[in-house]
Scaffold this active site. Structure first.
Site, mmCIF file in Angstrom:
data_model
loop_
_atom_site.group_PDB
_atom_site.id
_atom_site.type_symbol
_atom_site.label_atom_id
_atom_site.label_comp_id
_atom_site.label_asym_id
_atom_site.label_seq_id
_atom_site.Cartn_x
_atom_site.Cartn_y
_atom_site.Cartn_z
ATOM 1 N N CYS A 113 0.017 0.309 9.669
ATOM 2 C CA CYS A 113 -0.341 1.663 9.221
ATOM 3 C C CYS A 113 -1.826 1.802 8.884
ATOM 4 C CB CYS A 113 0.531 2.065 8.038
ATOM 5 S SG CYS A 113 2.253 2.288 8.539
ATOM 6 N N HIS A 114 -2.331 0.884 8.051
ATOM 7 C CA HIS A 114 -3.749 0.986 7.662
ATOM 8 C C HIS A 114 -4.408 -0.389 7.655
ATOM 9 C CE1 HIS A 114 -1.289 4.065 5.514
ATOM 10 N NE2 HIS A 114 -2.144 4.879 6.109
ATOM 11 N N THR A 115 -3.847 -1.314 8.419
ATOM 12 C CA THR A 115 -4.420 -2.651 8.691
ATOM 13 C C THR A 115 -4.585 -3.552 7.465
ATOM 14 O OG1 THR A 115 -6.760 -1.964 8.628
ATOM 15 C CG2 THR A 115 -5.624 -1.783 10.748
ATOM 16 N N HIS B 57 0.848 -1.195 0.000
ATOM 17 C CA HIS B 57 0.000 0.000 0.000
ATOM 18 C C HIS B 57 0.884 1.246 0.000
ATOM 19 C CE1 HIS B 57 -2.844 2.885 2.249
ATOM 20 N NE2 HIS B 57 -3.156 2.899 0.969
ATOM 21 N N PRO C 195 -6.428 -1.619 2.592
ATOM 22 C CA PRO C 195 -6.264 -0.888 1.341
ATOM 23 C C PRO C 195 -5.243 -1.463 0.356
ATOM 24 C CG PRO C 195 -5.128 0.245 3.111
ATOM 25 C CD PRO C 195 -5.834 -0.918 3.744
#
Ligand code: FES
Length: 177
Positions: free
Chosen positions: A137-139, A120, A153
């Site tokens: 950071c954003h799973t 990502h 993401p």
């Protein structure tokens, strides 16, 4: 300087990965674990003797973290059980050497080698035991073959660099199989 969009950042990460898949290197790992910079850039040699199942070893190659993980037979078997919730289970849209486009994404089933950067935005995911990897950071989540789950993401699997075995217990990262 303008900030890169997330699409641009992802392109940069995958471009860095593409050069990794193509080969080349700048460091040599001695058996002691000491990384010696190599002035001309050469493949990175990694000893596998003494690497237990479930222990993630991280080495640095071309300025990037490269993971080496020995997977158990049950972990390999479990890779078949969740493919319906993966974004790219057959690694058709992901970067790896052709010989690693298989379910376990490796030359030898038990030895997993991957660039340890989330596809990502390039954070470093953490190993969750037998449950794969989680990017803090954003799973985004990846299985133990570095295949990304639909949740989160990231849309591409972890990048697998070019590598081969040059002895029973020694890897050479940065050269084609
Ligand atoms: Fe965003 Fe990993 S960097 S999920």
């Amino acid at each position: 300087m303008e900030k890169a969009t997330s699409k641009q950042r992802r392109r940069i990460i995958l471009a860095a990965g593409a050069s990794a898949v193509a080969g080349g290197a700048a460091m040599v790992l001695r058996p002691s674990g000491v990384i010696i910079p190599h002035p001309h850039g050469s493949p990175l040699s990694v000893e596998l003797a003494g690497l237990p199942e479930g222990k993630l070893r991280t080495v640095e190659w071309q300025g990037k973290p490269v993971w080496v993980l020995r997977r158990s037979a049950s972990e390999l078997a479990s890779l078949a059980l969740h493919e319906d919730v993966l974004t790219d289970p057959d690694s058709l849209q992901s970067l790896q050497p052709p010989a690693c486009r298989n379910r376990h994404r490796s030359l030898r089933p038990e030895i997993f080698v991957a660039i340890g950067l989330c596809t990502h935005q390039g954070c470093t995911p953490a190993l969750l035991g037998g449950d794969g990897f989680l990017c803090p950071c954003h799973t985004s989540r990846y299985d133990l073959a570095g295949r990304v789950f639909k949740v989160g993401p990231a849309t591409a699997n972890l990048v697998i660099p070019a590598y081969r075995f040059d002895a029973e217990n020694r890897l050479l990262i940065g050269v084609d199989a």
